[in-house]
Design a protein around this motif. Structure first.
Motif, PDB file in Angstrom:
ATOM      1  N   PRO A  72       0.796  -1.241   0.000  1.00 23.32           N
ATOM      2  CA  PRO A  72       0.000   0.000   0.000  1.00 23.32           C
ATOM      3  C   PRO A  72       0.825   1.286   0.000  1.00 23.32           C
ATOM      4  O   PRO A  72       0.403   2.274  -0.593  1.00 23.32           O
ATOM      5  CB  PRO A  72      -0.827  -0.122   1.283  1.00 23.32           C
ATOM      6  CG  PRO A  72      -0.158  -1.165   2.106  1.00 23.32           C
ATOM      7  CD  PRO A  72       0.517  -2.087   1.162  1.00 23.32           C
TER       8      PRO A  72
ATOM      9  N   ALA B  65       0.173   4.672  -2.207  1.00 25.54           N
ATOM     10  CA  ALA B  65      -0.320   5.873  -1.526  1.00 25.54           C
ATOM     11  C   ALA B  65       0.546   7.081  -1.863  1.00 25.54           C
ATOM     12  O   ALA B  65       0.091   8.215  -1.814  1.00 25.54           O
ATOM     13  CB  ALA B  65      -0.346   5.645  -0.012  1.00 25.54           C
ATOM     14  N   GLN B  66       1.812   6.837  -2.219  1.00 24.22           N
ATOM     15  CA  GLN B  66       2.753   7.938  -2.414  1.00 24.22           C
ATOM     16  C   GLN B  66       3.026   8.266  -3.874  1.00 24.22           C
ATOM     17  O   GLN B  66       3.758   9.212  -4.162  1.00 24.22           O
ATOM     18  CB  GLN B  66       4.103   7.599  -1.748  1.00 24.22           C
ATOM     19  CG  GLN B  66       3.991   7.434  -0.249  1.00 24.22           C
ATOM     20  CD  GLN B  66       5.336   7.130   0.389  1.00 24.22           C
ATOM     21  OE1 GLN B  66       6.274   7.887   0.251  1.00 24.22           O
ATOM     22  NE2 GLN B  66       5.435   6.006   1.057  1.00 24.22           N
TER      23      GLN B  66
ATOM     24  N   ASP C 113       1.666   9.240  -7.694  1.00 25.56           N
ATOM     25  CA  ASP C 113       0.452   9.876  -8.193  1.00 25.56           C
ATOM     26  C   ASP C 113      -0.016   9.395  -9.556  1.00 25.56           C
ATOM     27  O   ASP C 113      -1.075   9.815 -10.022  1.00 25.56           O
ATOM     28  CB  ASP C 113       0.637  11.399  -8.207  1.00 25.56           C
ATOM     29  CG  ASP C 113       0.605  11.949  -6.794  1.00 25.56           C
ATOM     30  OD1 ASP C 113       0.213  11.192  -5.884  1.00 25.56           O
ATOM     31  OD2 ASP C 113       0.988  13.114  -6.593  1.00 25.56           O
TER      32      ASP C 113
ATOM     33  N   ASP D  34      -8.681  -0.312  -5.430  1.00 21.13           N
ATOM     34  CA  ASP D  34      -7.752  -0.279  -4.290  1.00 21.13           C
ATOM     35  C   ASP D  34      -6.882   0.971  -4.351  1.00 21.13           C
ATOM     36  O   ASP D  34      -6.664   1.654  -3.344  1.00 21.13           O
ATOM     37  CB  ASP D  34      -6.853  -1.530  -4.296  1.00 21.13           C
ATOM     38  CG  ASP D  34      -7.579  -2.771  -3.772  1.00 21.13           C
ATOM     39  OD1 ASP D  34      -8.662  -2.621  -3.180  1.00 21.13           O
ATOM     40  OD2 ASP D  34      -7.052  -3.884  -3.961  1.00 21.13           O
TER      41      ASP D  34
ATOM     42  N   ARG E 213      -8.738   4.218  -3.448  1.00 19.38           N
ATOM     43  CA  ARG E 213      -8.983   4.393  -2.010  1.00 19.38           C
ATOM     44  C   ARG E 213      -7.718   4.891  -1.304  1.00 19.38           C
ATOM     45  O   ARG E 213      -7.789   5.651  -0.350  1.00 19.38           O
ATOM     46  CB  ARG E 213      -9.446   3.079  -1.396  1.00 19.38           C
ATOM     47  CG  ARG E 213     -10.953   2.874  -1.573  1.00 19.38           C
ATOM     48  CD  ARG E 213     -11.421   1.621  -0.916  1.00 19.38           C
ATOM     49  NE  ARG E 213     -10.933   0.456  -1.638  1.00 19.38           N
ATOM     50  CZ  ARG E 213     -10.756  -0.739  -1.100  1.00 19.38           C
ATOM     51  NH1 ARG E 213     -11.015  -0.931   0.173  1.00 19.38           N
ATOM     52  NH2 ARG E 213     -10.320  -1.748  -1.817  1.00 19.38           N
ATOM     53  N   LEU E 214      -6.560   4.423  -1.787  1.00 19.35           N
ATOM     54  CA  LEU E 214      -5.298   4.840  -1.167  1.00 19.35           C
ATOM     55  C   LEU E 214      -4.862   6.220  -1.621  1.00 19.35           C
ATOM     56  O   LEU E 214      -4.138   6.922  -0.917  1.00 19.35           O
ATOM     57  CB  LEU E 214      -4.182   3.863  -1.552  1.00 19.35           C
ATOM     58  CG  LEU E 214      -4.163   2.529  -0.835  1.00 19.35           C
ATOM     59  CD1 LEU E 214      -3.065   1.666  -1.414  1.00 19.35           C
ATOM     60  CD2 LEU E 214      -3.921   2.747   0.645  1.00 19.35           C
ATOM     61  N   ASN E 215      -5.210   6.580  -2.848  1.00 16.39           N
ATOM     62  CA  ASN E 215      -4.677   7.790  -3.458  1.00 16.39           C
ATOM     63  C   ASN E 215      -5.780   8.476  -4.266  1.00 16.39           C
ATOM     64  O   ASN E 215      -5.788   8.401  -5.499  1.00 16.39           O
ATOM     65  CB  ASN E 215      -3.484   7.409  -4.354  1.00 16.39           C
ATOM     66  CG  ASN E 215      -2.634   8.610  -4.689  1.00 16.39           C
ATOM     67  OD1 ASN E 215      -3.136   9.735  -4.708  1.00 16.39           O
ATOM     68  ND2 ASN E 215      -1.367   8.389  -4.953  1.00 16.39           N
ATOM     69  N   PRO E 216      -6.712   9.148  -3.549  1.00 19.32           N
ATOM     70  CA  PRO E 216      -7.887   9.710  -4.229  1.00 19.32           C
ATOM     71  C   PRO E 216      -7.542  10.703  -5.345  1.00 19.32           C
ATOM     72  O   PRO E 216      -8.304  10.837  -6.290  1.00 19.32           O
ATOM     73  CB  PRO E 216      -8.642  10.404  -3.100  1.00 19.32           C
ATOM     74  CG  PRO E 216      -8.162   9.751  -1.840  1.00 19.32           C
ATOM     75  CD  PRO E 216      -6.738   9.340  -2.095  1.00 19.32           C
ATOM     76  N   HIS E 217      -6.419  11.405  -5.232  1.00 19.31           N
ATOM     77  CA  HIS E 217      -6.114  12.372  -6.291  1.00 19.31           C
ATOM     78  C   HIS E 217      -5.191  11.783  -7.356  1.00 19.31           C
ATOM     79  O   HIS E 217      -4.831  12.458  -8.313  1.00 19.31           O
ATOM     80  CB  HIS E 217      -5.520  13.660  -5.700  1.00 19.31           C
ATOM     81  CG  HIS E 217      -4.174  13.456  -5.076  1.00 19.31           C
ATOM     82  ND1 HIS E 217      -4.001  13.254  -3.726  1.00 19.31           N
ATOM     83  CD2 HIS E 217      -2.936  13.378  -5.618  1.00 19.31           C
ATOM     84  CE1 HIS E 217      -2.720  13.093  -3.469  1.00 19.31           C
ATOM     85  NE2 HIS E 217      -2.059  13.143  -4.596  1.00 19.31           N
TER      86      HIS E 217
END
Lengths: 214, 130
Positions: free
Chosen positions: A154, A158-159, A161, A184, A187-191
């Motif tokens: 994850p 998450a980091q 983009d 998945d 959810r971790l990286n909405p932008h």
């Protein structure tokens, strides 16, 4: 027993300083650089080659640095496709770092390229902790690794983009629904931006260029 | 993943610090701040410390690790502070979501990647105390 306050230098400080130096060098030389991370065998090299074809059509000059533990297979692929290429073997290290890339940039003909892809060692763990000083980052996975690849790693997702989910043409053969990976990631990286690609046929490559701002 | 090399870097930083600021007495604990974004096993880091510290001024000391939560600053709406965590079933731990929790925009990480020594717990030097 008593406590003493101590402030030692952050052990990542030097890495961040070197990354900042790489960033400045690339900006000064007007080179747009991207750190391409991803799983082993996910198709990073072919995806870079496809991106390079499109960029060449737009009149841009493209370079690539092939980061691998050993060998020059990817470097040969880049060179054969006419990219300005360099090979960067880490010896045994499982990731590139700003120090190693800084030395590679010193030797690289930056004046001959507008866009530079730095292909990291195939690994979804360590590269996340070692920024290289590029303006953008891309992480590549493929459906053949399974639909749990994002859940298993994850932090890198998450980091980072921009995500390419590659080999989508094979999804049916391996019984994987690419949307599980996409959901998945969102959810971790909405932008973050996620693109489904098939580097072999070129599907999704234009969209990926857009996601990278190219 | 890089617990031994990072434990070594921490030990080097401590050795450099002690050269300029020596302490009297035995170092019992070394307090470290560790950003939660680092992909770093706290158990493995503490174990690497125990092994590498042997034969140094920090021999026998314990690494006490404080996990530093992520803080971000949002370029769009100006938010500054902690992030939202994704705790969905399937992640194996709560994962910090690096988007702005207020407007959903891209946010810059200002805390959560650090690794540095912030303090020592030291036994009084008995030879000095008498």
């Amino acid at each position: 027993m008593h406590d003493i306050r101590v402030g030692t230098e952050d052990v990542f400080k030097r890495q961040l300083e070197l990354a900042a130096r790489n960033y400045e060098l690339l900006q000064n030389r007007k080179v747009r650089a991207f750190n391409v991370m991803g799983a082993i065998g996910s198709g990073k090299t072919l995806l870079i080659l496809r991106l390079a074809e499109r960029l060449k059509d737009k009149g841009l000059r493209v370079g690539a640095i092939a980061g691998d533990v050993a060998g020059d297979d990817d470097y040969q692929r880049f060179a054969a496709a006419g990219l300005v290429a360099a090979n960067l073997n880490t010896g045994d290290d499982c990731h590139l770092d700003a120090h190693r890339v800084g030395h590679a940039l010193e030797d690289f003909p930056l004046g001959e390229v507008d866009v530079l892809f730095i292909e990291n060692v195939g690994n979804l763990v360590c590269p996340a902790d070692f920024p290289l000083g590029t303006e953008g980052e891309l992480v590549v996975i493929s459906v053949t690794e399974g639909d749990d690849m994002v859940r298993k790693h994850p932090k890198i997702f998450a980091q980072t983009d921009v995500l390419a989910v590659n080999k989508v043409d094979l999804a049916g053969f391996v019984g994987v629904d690419p949307m599980v990976l996409v959901d998945d990631y969102r959810r971790l990286n909405p932008h973050g931006k996620v693109v489904l690609t098939d580097a072999r046929s070129g599907r999704g490559v234009d969209e990926l260029l857009g996601a990278l701002g190219l | 993943m890089h617990e031994y090399s990072l434990a070594h870097a921490l030990l080097q930083a401590l050795t450099d610090h002690l050269r300029e600021h020596p302490v009297r007495g035995r170092i019992r604990a070394v307090h470290v701040r560790k950003g939660e974004l680092l992909i770093l096993s706290e158990e493995a880091l503490a174990e690497a410390w125990r092994i590498l510290a042997e034969g140094t001024a920090a021999a026998g000391s314990e690494l006490q690790i404080e996990r530093v939560p992520v803080k971000v600053r949002c370029g769009s709406c100006g938010y500054a502070g902690p992030v939202r965590y994704s705790t969905d079933e399937g992640w194996h731990f709560a994962v910090p979501v690096l988007s702005c929790p207020r407007c959903g925009g891209r946010a810059e990480v200002v805390e959560g990647r650090e690794l540095a020594i912030v303090g020592l717990s030291v036994d009084e030097d008995s030879s000095e105390a008498g």
